[in-house]
Design a protein around this motif. Structure first.
Motif, PDB file in Angstrom:
ATOM      1  N   ARG A 109       0.836  -1.211   0.000  1.00 32.27           N
ATOM      2  CA  ARG A 109       0.000   0.000   0.000  1.00 32.27           C
ATOM      3  C   ARG A 109       0.868   1.257   0.000  1.00 32.27           C
ATOM      4  NH1 ARG A 109      -2.767   2.071   5.202  1.00 32.27           N
ATOM      5  NH2 ARG A 109      -3.345   4.122   4.505  1.00 32.27           N
ATOM      6  N   TYR A 110       1.881   1.285   0.862  1.00 35.52           N
ATOM      7  CA  TYR A 110       2.749   2.460   0.933  1.00 35.52           C
ATOM      8  C   TYR A 110       3.593   2.616  -0.325  1.00 35.52           C
ATOM      9  CZ  TYR A 110       1.226   3.090   5.694  1.00 35.52           C
ATOM     10  OH  TYR A 110       0.447   3.312   6.809  1.00 35.52           O
ATOM     11  N   LEU A 111       4.001   1.517  -0.916  1.00 40.26           N
ATOM     12  CA  LEU A 111       4.742   1.566  -2.173  1.00 40.26           C
ATOM     13  C   LEU A 111       3.894   2.234  -3.254  1.00 40.26           C
ATOM     14  CD1 LEU A 111       7.172   0.738  -3.980  1.00 40.26           C
ATOM     15  CD2 LEU A 111       5.994  -1.432  -4.336  1.00 40.26           C
ATOM     16  N   THR A 112       2.646   1.812  -3.366  1.00 46.23           N
ATOM     17  CA  THR A 112       1.734   2.381  -4.357  1.00 46.23           C
ATOM     18  C   THR A 112       1.494   3.863  -4.097  1.00 46.23           C
ATOM     19  OG1 THR A 112       0.661   0.235  -4.667  1.00 46.23           O
ATOM     20  CG2 THR A 112      -0.572   2.184  -5.367  1.00 46.23           C
ATOM     21  N   GLN A 113       1.280   4.240  -2.833  1.00 47.08           N
ATOM     22  CA  GLN A 113       1.050   5.640  -2.497  1.00 47.08           C
ATOM     23  C   GLN A 113       2.279   6.495  -2.809  1.00 47.08           C
ATOM     24  OE1 GLN A 113      -0.398   5.091   1.650  1.00 47.08           O
ATOM     25  NE2 GLN A 113      -2.003   6.522   1.016  1.00 47.08           N
ATOM     26  N   LEU A 114       3.452   6.020  -2.428  1.00 51.80           N
ATOM     27  CA  LEU A 114       4.679   6.774  -2.683  1.00 51.80           C
ATOM     28  C   LEU A 114       4.880   6.983  -4.181  1.00 51.80           C
ATOM     29  CD1 LEU A 114       7.330   8.080  -1.672  1.00 51.80           C
ATOM     30  CD2 LEU A 114       8.378   5.817  -1.896  1.00 51.80           C
ATOM     31  N   CYS A 115       4.718   5.927  -4.953  1.00 52.69           N
ATOM     32  CA  CYS A 115       4.909   6.040  -6.399  1.00 52.69           C
ATOM     33  C   CYS A 115       3.888   6.995  -7.016  1.00 52.69           C
ATOM     34  CB  CYS A 115       4.837   4.667  -7.055  1.00 52.69           C
ATOM     35  SG  CYS A 115       6.285   3.648  -6.707  1.00 52.69           S
ATOM     36  N   GLY A 116       2.650   6.925  -6.562  1.00 56.83           N
ATOM     37  CA  GLY A 116       1.633   7.833  -7.058  1.00 56.83           C
ATOM     38  C   GLY A 116       1.977   9.280  -6.754  1.00 56.83           C
ATOM     39  N   HIS A 117       2.426   9.518  -5.537  1.00 55.08           N
ATOM     40  CA  HIS A 117       2.801  10.869  -5.122  1.00 55.08           C
ATOM     41  C   HIS A 117       3.979  11.385  -5.950  1.00 55.08           C
ATOM     42  CE1 HIS A 117       3.300  14.293  -2.455  1.00 55.08           C
ATOM     43  NE2 HIS A 117       4.573  13.990  -2.352  1.00 55.08           N
ATOM     44  N   LEU A 118       5.015  10.576  -6.098  1.00 48.59           N
ATOM     45  CA  LEU A 118       6.196  11.000  -6.847  1.00 48.59           C
ATOM     46  C   LEU A 118       5.896  11.166  -8.334  1.00 48.59           C
ATOM     47  CD1 LEU A 118       8.957   8.879  -5.077  1.00 48.59           C
ATOM     48  CD2 LEU A 118       8.410  11.301  -4.744  1.00 48.59           C
ATOM     49  N   ASN A 119       5.020  10.320  -8.853  1.00 48.18           N
ATOM     50  CA  ASN A 119       4.624  10.440 -10.253  1.00 48.18           C
ATOM     51  C   ASN A 119       3.887  11.757 -10.487  1.00 48.18           C
ATOM     52  OD1 ASN A 119       4.710   9.293 -12.844  1.00 48.18           O
ATOM     53  ND2 ASN A 119       2.601   8.594 -12.644  1.00 48.18           N
ATOM     54  N   ALA A 120       3.040  12.157  -9.551  1.00 54.90           N
ATOM     55  CA  ALA A 120       2.320  13.428  -9.658  1.00 54.90           C
ATOM     56  C   ALA A 120       3.306  14.597  -9.635  1.00 54.90           C
ATOM     57  CB  ALA A 120       1.303  13.560  -8.535  1.00 54.90           C
ATOM     58  N   ILE A 121       4.304  14.517  -8.766  1.00 55.86           N
ATOM     59  CA  ILE A 121       5.328  15.573  -8.708  1.00 55.86           C
ATOM     60  C   ILE A 121       6.073  15.657 -10.032  1.00 55.86           C
ATOM     61  CG2 ILE A 121       7.553  16.224  -7.695  1.00 55.86           C
ATOM     62  CD1 ILE A 121       6.473  15.172  -5.026  1.00 55.86           C
ATOM     63  N   GLN A 122       6.433  14.507 -10.574  1.00 56.46           N
ATOM     64  CA  GLN A 122       7.161  14.469 -11.838  1.00 56.46           C
ATOM     65  C   GLN A 122       6.357  15.159 -12.935  1.00 56.46           C
ATOM     66  OE1 GLN A 122       7.238  10.615 -13.551  1.00 56.46           O
ATOM     67  NE2 GLN A 122       8.334  11.261 -15.358  1.00 56.46           N
ATOM     68  N   LEU A 126      22.989  11.568  -2.681  1.00 57.11           N
ATOM     69  CA  LEU A 126      22.432  10.426  -1.964  1.00 57.11           C
ATOM     70  C   LEU A 126      21.720  10.893  -0.700  1.00 57.11           C
ATOM     71  CD1 LEU A 126      22.022   7.379  -1.653  1.00 57.11           C
ATOM     72  CD2 LEU A 126      24.221   7.311  -0.443  1.00 57.11           C
ATOM     73  N   GLN A 127      22.329  11.799   0.032  1.00 57.37           N
ATOM     74  CA  GLN A 127      21.697  12.304   1.250  1.00 57.37           C
ATOM     75  C   GLN A 127      20.389  13.016   0.937  1.00 57.37           C
ATOM     76  OE1 GLN A 127      22.553  11.608   4.456  1.00 57.37           O
ATOM     77  NE2 GLN A 127      20.567  12.535   4.849  1.00 57.37           N
ATOM     78  N   GLN A 128      20.354  13.777  -0.139  1.00 60.79           N
ATOM     79  CA  GLN A 128      19.126  14.473  -0.526  1.00 60.79           C
ATOM     80  C   GLN A 128      18.029  13.496  -0.918  1.00 60.79           C
ATOM     81  OE1 GLN A 128      20.544  17.104  -3.590  1.00 60.79           O
ATOM     82  NE2 GLN A 128      21.265  18.627  -2.119  1.00 60.79           N
ATOM     83  N   ILE A 129      18.371  12.442  -1.646  1.00 59.57           N
ATOM     84  CA  ILE A 129      17.402  11.417  -2.023  1.00 59.57           C
ATOM     85  C   ILE A 129      16.879  10.719  -0.770  1.00 59.57           C
ATOM     86  CG2 ILE A 129      17.161   9.158  -3.155  1.00 59.57           C
ATOM     87  CD1 ILE A 129      19.059  10.288  -5.370  1.00 59.57           C
ATOM     88  N   LYS A 130      17.774  10.347   0.129  1.00 59.49           N
ATOM     89  CA  LYS A 130      17.363   9.697   1.377  1.00 59.49           C
ATOM     90  C   LYS A 130      16.434  10.598   2.189  1.00 59.49           C
ATOM     91  CE  LYS A 130      20.677   8.026   3.875  1.00 59.49           C
ATOM     92  NZ  LYS A 130      22.001   7.841   4.497  1.00 59.49           N
ATOM     93  N   THR A 131      16.787  11.855   2.312  1.00 59.99           N
ATOM     94  CA  THR A 131      15.980  12.801   3.084  1.00 59.99           C
ATOM     95  C   THR A 131      14.596  12.962   2.462  1.00 59.99           C
ATOM     96  OG1 THR A 131      17.937  13.966   3.864  1.00 59.99           O
ATOM     97  CG2 THR A 131      15.854  15.189   3.920  1.00 59.99           C
ATOM     98  N   ALA A 132      14.542  13.120   1.146  1.00 53.04           N
ATOM     99  CA  ALA A 132      13.256  13.294   0.461  1.00 53.04           C
ATOM    100  C   ALA A 132      12.370  12.063   0.619  1.00 53.04           C
ATOM    101  CB  ALA A 132      13.486  13.601  -1.014  1.00 53.04           C
ATOM    102  N   LEU A 133      12.935  10.870   0.434  1.00 52.72           N
ATOM    103  CA  LEU A 133      12.144   9.647   0.555  1.00 52.72           C
ATOM    104  C   LEU A 133      11.708   9.404   1.997  1.00 52.72           C
ATOM    105  CD1 LEU A 133      14.038   7.297  -1.907  1.00 52.72           C
ATOM    106  CD2 LEU A 133      11.807   8.400  -2.240  1.00 52.72           C
ATOM    107  N   THR A 134      12.585   9.678   2.937  1.00 50.73           N
ATOM    108  CA  THR A 134      12.228   9.518   4.351  1.00 50.73           C
ATOM    109  C   THR A 134      11.066  10.438   4.697  1.00 50.73           C
ATOM    110  OG1 THR A 134      14.485   8.894   4.950  1.00 50.73           O
ATOM    111  CG2 THR A 134      13.067   9.705   6.728  1.00 50.73           C
ATOM    112  N   HIS A 135      11.164  11.691   4.308  1.00 48.78           N
ATOM    113  CA  HIS A 135      10.101  12.655   4.603  1.00 48.78           C
ATOM    114  C   HIS A 135       8.769  12.211   3.993  1.00 48.78           C
ATOM    115  CE1 HIS A 135       7.980  16.402   5.217  1.00 48.78           C
ATOM    116  NE2 HIS A 135       7.688  16.400   3.932  1.00 48.78           N
ATOM    117  N   ARG A 136       8.793  11.820   2.719  1.00 46.36           N
ATOM    118  CA  ARG A 136       7.552  11.444   2.043  1.00 46.36           C
ATOM    119  C   ARG A 136       6.928  10.196   2.658  1.00 46.36           C
ATOM    120  NH1 ARG A 136       7.569  15.261  -1.290  1.00 46.36           N
ATOM    121  NH2 ARG A 136       8.929  15.702  -3.020  1.00 46.36           N
TER     122      ARG A 136
END
Length: 111
Positions: A19-32, A87-97
């Motif tokens: 469920r969280y995988l689907t939500q995260l991908c949907g959110h990031l896809n919308a941002i893209q 890498l730190q920026q990617i980690k921070t962004a994914l952690t936050h989301r």
């Protein structure tokens, strides 16, 4: 990425990983698709593609990638980037989301 690229592995313990995988991908896809100017002006990694297939996903950023896999008890992440700062920026962004999406459940991403 080259074999020497900075890399980090993360894990979110949850029985709702798919469920969280689907939500995260949907959110990031919308941002893209929105091309949010505030992300590019802030120097944050830009989402290039979001590919979701079953219980796995590949997130491609302008400066790295992250592979995700949902299993019965966790969401597993493996990120790599062109340099340590990216890498730190990617980690921070994914952690936050992820922690925002899973706030009700108290999700915590551990790298």
């Amino acid at each position: 990425m080259s074999p020497d690229s900075p890399r980090a592995d993360g894990r979110v313990a949850t029985d709702r990983a798919a469920r969280y995988l689907t939500q995260l991908c949907g959110h990031l896809n919308a941002i893209q698709h929105r091309h949010e100017a505030r992300h590019s002006s802030a120097g944050l990694p830009q989402i290039r593609t979001v590919t979701l297939s079953g219980n796995a996903a590949l997130l491609e950023f302008d400066r790295g990638t992250c592979r995700l896999e949902a299993n019965d008890d966790a969401l597993i992440l493996s990120a790599d980037a062109t340099d340590a700062d990216s890498l730190q920026q990617i980690k921070t962004a994914l952690t936050h989301r992820l922690e925002t999406i899973g706030a009700r459940e108290g999700l915590r991403l551990t790298w």
